[in-house]
Enzyme design. Sequence first.
Site, PDB file in Angstrom:
ATOM      1  CB  SER A   1      -0.926  -0.014   1.214  1.00 11.69           C
ATOM      2  OG  SER A   1      -0.481   0.897   2.192  1.00 11.69           O
ATOM      3  CE  LYS A   2      -2.503   6.041  -3.000  1.00  9.35           C
ATOM      4  NZ  LYS A   2      -2.941   6.835  -4.099  1.00  9.35           N
ATOM      5  NE  ARG A   3      -4.559   6.095   2.333  1.00 13.07           N
ATOM      6  CZ  ARG A   3      -5.646   5.477   1.936  1.00 13.07           C
ATOM      7  NH1 ARG A   3      -5.984   4.319   2.487  1.00 13.07           N
ATOM      8  NH2 ARG A   3      -6.411   5.967   1.013  1.00 13.07           N
ATOM      9  CG  ASN A   4       2.444   0.678   6.393  1.00 10.22           C
ATOM     10  OD1 ASN A   4       3.552   1.176   6.607  1.00 10.22           O
ATOM     11  ND2 ASN A   4       1.985  -0.377   7.039  1.00 10.22           N
TER      12      ASN A   4
END
Length: 473
Positions: free
Chosen positions: A234-237
Amino acid sequence: MWAWLFARHHGGKFILRIEDTDQKRFDPNALQTLMEALRWIGIDWDEGPEVGGDYGPYVQSERLEHYQQWARWLVDNGHAYYCYCSSERLAEVNKQKQAAGLPSGYDRRCRFASPQEIEQLAAECAAEGRKPVVRLKMPLEGETRFNDLVRGEVVFENKDVQDAVLLKADGFPTYHLAVVIDDYLMGITHITRAIEWLPSAPLHVTLWRAFGWEMPQYAHLPVMLNPNGKGKMSKRNPPRDAKGNIIPVMVHDYINGGYLPEALANFLIGVGWSFGDEREVFSVPEAIERFGDFSRISPANSALPAEKLEWLNGVYIREQLSLEDLAKRLKKPLQEAGLTVDDARLLKVAPIVQTRIRTLNDVVAMAGFFFHDTFKPPTAEQVIQKKMDAAITYRALEEAIPLLETVEPFTLEALHTVFSDLGQMLSLSNSQMFGVLRVAVTGQTVSTPTFETMEILGREETIARLRTVLGLL
Ligand code: ZN
């Protein structure tokens, strides 16, 4: 990527549809970025934004009337119902269920309320200025089964499935309603989507049956996990590699990172799918040729093989690019590093970096010095090689200059012979002798090889650089 290969294998159509009905999460700039990324990696679409097609518009927020019309049809035909509950009530229901140790979810009050109760609830809802949502009447018992192209027959107990919201109070559909209606109206035959949609599949199957439409084939695909095998990318994490460096998850990071679209395509196709014959390196056309069905997809999610992409990129740079093509692609990172690139010189540099770089951007550190306006000399410590001192280093450079002035022709082979002899005379190994010269002419410790570099710089420039370095020792 797999869906596109499958469509291309069968001569079918690949459709790009923008699912933007979650208005809270939709970012209009993201669409342009997404389309750029798809085109960069080589994915084209036969119908969709910027291309058109007979079944448009291809952006869901422009198709609201279809969803509203079919939601009404479902209610009128007894497959769905209006739910007037406020979000506060739904939260309260969940709280009570949790306290009682029950799984959370809607209690179906509005499905089973009497006509008088409904009238009352509708009036309250309107008085509070709210609109009802439309919910699916999921069968309360029995099973929902369907055949998945990756997973075979999948069975769900209907009692475990919620009466999902189909149309929200703001008139926007949920994914469940929009995707089924669009897939029908757009004549979709095959749906590939990530495994996380599998739990929603019974809702969609129930909808297809309620509408009485012929259901397309579903393939629920594995997703890519972080390199440690834990959690979805994921780009958030963002995930990290073994050294703790962040691994980018957006295609644009790879474009800017000096990766080739051919290598990234090869890489992405190969995570969770096997070409067969233990082949790791294959072109997109070769993959299309093989992608007739979903049998080579492993149903299990696979961890991202973090080091493989860099390796593949190096393979493509070494083995798949002509020198002209490589030179063309190296120009961008060099220019972005602020260098003025001479095309003729770049074409000479391309063969000597081709086997030594793994991303296009590596060229800047390794061979950027070819394009500096003025020579940036190394420090004395950098020039002095292992088991040498300043005096012998000075001597090696001093003796080198007259040889450079007279060697004929000024070529790799002749230079190699001359300086091999000089090294012997000074009791230096080739690695010491050539190392001194290399650092002196390039100005850096990591660089292109000695004589290839001299050949490109030419006699005058090489001598001038050695004189500069001699002055430093
Ligand atoms: Zn309700």
